[in-house]
Design a protein around this motif. Structure first.
Motif, short mmCIF file in Angstrom:
data_model
loop_
_atom_site.label_atom_id
_atom_site.label_comp_id
_atom_site.label_asym_id
_atom_site.label_seq_id
_atom_site.Cartn_x
_atom_site.Cartn_y
_atom_site.Cartn_z
N ALA A 55 16.10 53.56 50.87
CA ALA A 55 17.07 52.59 50.35
C ALA A 55 18.42 52.86 50.98
O ALA A 55 18.86 54.00 51.06
CB ALA A 55 17.16 52.70 48.83
N ARG A 56 19.05 51.83 51.40
CA ARG A 56 20.36 51.96 52.02
C ARG A 56 21.41 51.35 51.11
O ARG A 56 21.17 50.34 50.47
CB ARG A 56 20.39 51.26 53.37
N ASN A 57 22.56 51.95 51.07
CA ASN A 57 23.66 51.39 50.30
C ASN A 57 24.39 50.39 51.18
O ASN A 57 25.17 50.77 52.05
CB ASN A 57 24.63 52.49 49.84
N THR A 58 24.10 49.14 50.96
CA THR A 58 24.78 48.09 51.72
C THR A 58 25.68 47.33 50.77
O THR A 58 25.29 47.03 49.64
CB THR A 58 23.77 47.12 52.36
N PRO A 59 26.88 47.03 51.20
CA PRO A 59 27.79 46.30 50.30
C PRO A 59 27.29 44.89 50.06
O PRO A 59 26.72 44.25 50.94
CB PRO A 59 29.12 46.30 51.06
N PHE A 60 27.50 44.41 48.85
CA PHE A 60 27.12 43.05 48.48
C PHE A 60 28.13 42.08 49.07
O PHE A 60 29.33 42.26 48.92
CB PHE A 60 27.08 42.91 46.96
N LYS A 61 27.64 41.06 49.74
CA LYS A 61 28.52 40.04 50.30
C LYS A 61 28.36 38.78 49.48
O LYS A 61 27.26 38.24 49.36
CB LYS A 61 28.19 39.75 51.76
N ALA A 62 29.44 38.32 48.91
CA ALA A 62 29.41 37.09 48.13
C ALA A 62 29.23 35.92 49.08
O ALA A 62 29.69 35.96 50.22
CB ALA A 62 30.71 36.92 47.34
N PRO A 63 28.55 34.86 48.64
CA PRO A 63 28.40 33.70 49.51
C PRO A 63 29.75 33.09 49.86
O PRO A 63 30.67 33.11 49.05
CB PRO A 63 27.55 32.73 48.69
N ALA A 64 29.82 32.57 51.06
CA ALA A 64 31.08 31.99 51.52
C ALA A 64 31.42 30.76 50.69
O ALA A 64 30.56 29.93 50.41
CB ALA A 64 30.98 31.62 52.98
N VAL A 65 32.64 30.65 50.27
CA VAL A 65 33.10 29.51 49.50
C VAL A 65 33.96 28.66 50.41
O VAL A 65 34.84 29.16 51.10
CB VAL A 65 33.92 29.98 48.27
N GLY A 66 33.68 27.35 50.42
CA GLY A 66 34.41 26.45 51.30
C GLY A 66 35.75 26.06 50.71
O GLY A 66 36.19 26.53 49.67
N MET A 67 36.37 25.16 51.41
CA MET A 67 37.67 24.62 50.99
C MET A 67 37.46 23.64 49.84
O MET A 67 36.41 23.02 49.73
CB MET A 67 38.32 23.89 52.16
N PRO A 68 38.45 23.49 48.98
CA PRO A 68 38.31 22.53 47.88
C PRO A 68 38.39 21.09 48.40
O PRO A 68 38.96 20.82 49.45
CB PRO A 68 39.48 22.85 46.97
N TRP A 69 37.79 20.17 47.66
CA TRP A 69 37.85 18.75 47.98
C TRP A 69 39.30 18.28 47.81
O TRP A 69 40.05 18.83 46.99
CB TRP A 69 36.95 17.97 47.04
N SER A 70 39.69 17.26 48.53
CA SER A 70 41.06 16.77 48.45
C SER A 70 41.34 16.09 47.12
O SER A 70 42.48 16.05 46.67
CB SER A 70 41.37 15.83 49.61
N THR A 71 40.32 15.53 46.48
CA THR A 71 40.47 14.91 45.17
C THR A 71 39.29 15.33 44.30
O THR A 71 38.24 15.73 44.80
CB THR A 71 40.50 13.37 45.25
#
Length: 187
Positions: free
Chosen positions: A41-57
């Protein structure tokens, strides 16, 4: 459960650790147990999914463009066709996609067809998947989702009424108009 390592690689054997372990129904894992190289088992850091830019409206801001809101409520195939032509970058026409959407509307599957275009739009402009997954947005709030996508493209400088080719012609001639900022917004 795990393949045992050859004896020369330090595999766990009961004899080497003080004899057999009594059966208790709980796996016995001594603190010094060695696993084969592929099972460490390797200790790998958890990467959160990429969050995009918010919608303009927002999704429920349909009345920000009242004309589009009325058209979308009574004939969503028009709004969908305009969105699809811009998202497909002119590869398909507004009329063809609007007709397919209209035919699917009689079967109840139009929301599944349009959620594909919402996903494609989000991918092109790195927009967040909000307020929930694309298909659920279109299934629960089809007209609101179409209005939001229409406004998003409009805010990005597209004139939705003239289609892809005319928009590209304007950009090539340098006649693009930057999106206007609402009265209540400041930098």
């Amino acid at each position: 459960m795990y393949p045992s390592a050859p004896h020369n690689q330090g595999a766990y054997t009961p004899e080497a650790h003080g004899g057999p372990v009594p059966a208790s129904g709980v796996p016995h894992t001594p603190p010094t147990q060695a696993y084969a190289a592929g099972y460490i088992a390797r200790n790998t850091p958890f990467k959160a999914p990429a969050v995009g830019m918010p919608w303009s409206t927002g999704l429920c801001h349909c009345c920000d463009d009242p004309a589009n809101c009325v058209i979308t409520c009574f004939c969503p195939c028009i709004t969908f066709g305009q969105i699809a032509e811009i998202v497909n970058r002119g590869q398909t026409s507004c009329a063809s996609r609007g007709a397919i959407y209209g035919l699917l509307g009689f079967t109840g599957f139009a929301c599944f067809y349009s959620c594909f275009y919402r996903s494609k739009l989000r991918g092109q402009y790195d927009l967040e998947e909000a307020p929930c997954v694309d298909c659920l947005v279109h299934f629960c709030c089809e007209t609101c989702a179409l209005c939001q996508e229409y406004r998003e493209l409009k805010m990005r400088g597209y004139d939705m009424g003239i289609g892809w080719e005319a928009n590209m012609g304007r950009q090539n001639r340098g006649m693009t108009v930057p999106p206007s900022v609402g009265e209540g917004m400041t930098r």
